[in-house]
Design an enzyme around this catalytic site. Structure first.
Site, mmCIF file in Angstrom:
data_model
loop_
_atom_site.group_PDB
_atom_site.id
_atom_site.type_symbol
_atom_site.label_atom_id
_atom_site.label_comp_id
_atom_site.label_asym_id
_atom_site.label_seq_id
_atom_site.Cartn_x
_atom_site.Cartn_y
_atom_site.Cartn_z
ATOM 1 N N ASP A 194 0.836 -1.085 0.112
ATOM 2 C CA ASP A 194 -0.268 -0.098 -0.010
ATOM 3 C C ASP A 194 0.726 1.230 -0.098
ATOM 4 O O ASP A 194 1.923 1.230 0.690
ATOM 5 C CB ASP A 194 -0.953 -0.027 1.097
ATOM 6 N N ILE A 195 0.519 2.169 -0.812
ATOM 7 C CA ILE A 195 1.255 3.515 -0.745
ATOM 8 C C ILE A 195 1.118 4.349 0.238
ATOM 9 O O ILE A 195 -0.135 4.414 0.420
ATOM 10 C CB ILE A 195 1.060 4.274 -2.076
ATOM 11 N N GLU B 169 -5.008 2.411 -4.361
ATOM 12 C CA GLU B 169 -3.333 2.307 -4.141
ATOM 13 C C GLU B 169 -2.603 1.065 -3.570
ATOM 14 O O GLU B 169 -1.566 1.040 -3.022
ATOM 15 C CB GLU B 169 -2.821 3.693 -3.369
#
Length: 301
Positions: free
Chosen positions: A175-176, A218
């Site tokens: 996950d960003i 994301e």
């Protein structure tokens, strides 16, 4: 490029006259006297259409047609002077695209060849469209990674393989960090650039057997076959460091680095896919809770 036609007939007068007519009509044409010669020719030369007589010494035209349709991307028009001995249905069942009787009317042959070539082109275009649709169905349009639908299908296949061969299987959930703030500050177009580059970086860190997927928003997943949890952690850290070293310029004079949090887990025999994925998600949230820009491993209980 002119269509390439091969004429196969043991009568040289028919071969030569047909060749002369078709070349006048713009076709690239070769002639041969037997089915055996035709097979050798097709091994070396791409050919769009073979026009073959049925009655020939050695391999007959129907036998030739059967081999061509099984082994080559070539259409076949069968011709015969013996209308009582061979039927249209027999030729078509062997894979012929059309059937014509001798004596050959060249104008009729030309019309039939044009129809076969048109159907051939339409078939190729249809296959290309179906291939594109198939690819679109399993591919994320932005990142060009596999999508979440394909993720579950691929995971199911890998678990089946694991059960048969007793291999390890690990999963990464990536996950960003703070991506919403990046989007809000610089806009969705700049955010999309980050997602595209994330996909490229993740893919560059993987082996041929591994698969990367855009899971949603994301979030990305990586399936690592034949990989135990400790090895998967090394892969995850390689991805994390590669992303952290990337510099983005969302506006003139502005340089930004992005970080990711990663959850790592290994499949436990006989567990449900949902439990496997949920554990990777729990590992991801451990990374986030512990300050982000890190990896967390959560082994099966």
């Amino acid at each position: 490029m002119s269509p390439h036609v091969l004429i196969v007939d043991d009568d040289p007068a028919i071969r030569d006259s047909m060749c002369e007519y078709l070349e006048m009509e713009g076709f690239k044409t070769d002639t041969l006297a037997s089915g055996e010669e035709a097979i050798d020719f097709l091994k070396r030369t791409h050919t769009d259409i073979v026009v073959t007589d049925i009655m020939m010494l050695g391999m007959n035209g129907l036998e030739l047609t059967d081999i061509i349709k099984k082994e080559y991307d070539t259409d076949v028009i069968v011709m015969t002077g013996y209308s009582g001995e061979h039927s249209y249905e027999e030729a078509i069942s062997k894979g012929a695209s059309d059937f014509i009787f001798k004596p050959i009317r060249f104008e009729e042959l030309l019309l039939r060849m044009k129809r076969v070539l048109k159907e051939r082109q339409l078939s190729k275009e249809r296959d290309q469209i179906l291939e594109k649709l198939k690819k679109l169905a399993i591919t994320d349009g932005l990142t060009k990674l596999y999508n979440s639908r394909y993720f579950y299908k691929q995971l199911d296949l890998e678990i089946d393989r694991l059960n048969r061969y007793n291999h390890a299987l690990s999963l990464l959930l990536i996950d960003i960090d703070h991506f919403k703030q990046y989007n809000d500050r610089f806009g969705h177009l700049e955010g999309d650039k980050v997602l595209i580059r994330m996909g490229q970086i993740i893919k560059s860190c993987l082996r041929r057997m591994d698969t990367a997927h855009r899971y949603g928003g994301e979030e990305f997943t990586v399936i690592l076959p034949e990989t135990a949890c400790d090895e998967a952690a090394f892969v995850a850290d390689r991805i994390r460091l590669a992303i952290e070293s990337e510099v983005f310029s969302p506006s003139p004079g502005k340089e930004i680095t992005i970080t990711v949090s990663v959850g790592v887990t290994e499949y436990q025999a006989d567990e449900r896919i949902s439990a496997f994925v949920q554990r990777a998600d729990q590992a991801l949230y451990l990374s986030k809770d512990n300050g982000r820009n890190r990896i967390s491993c959560l082994p099966a209980r």
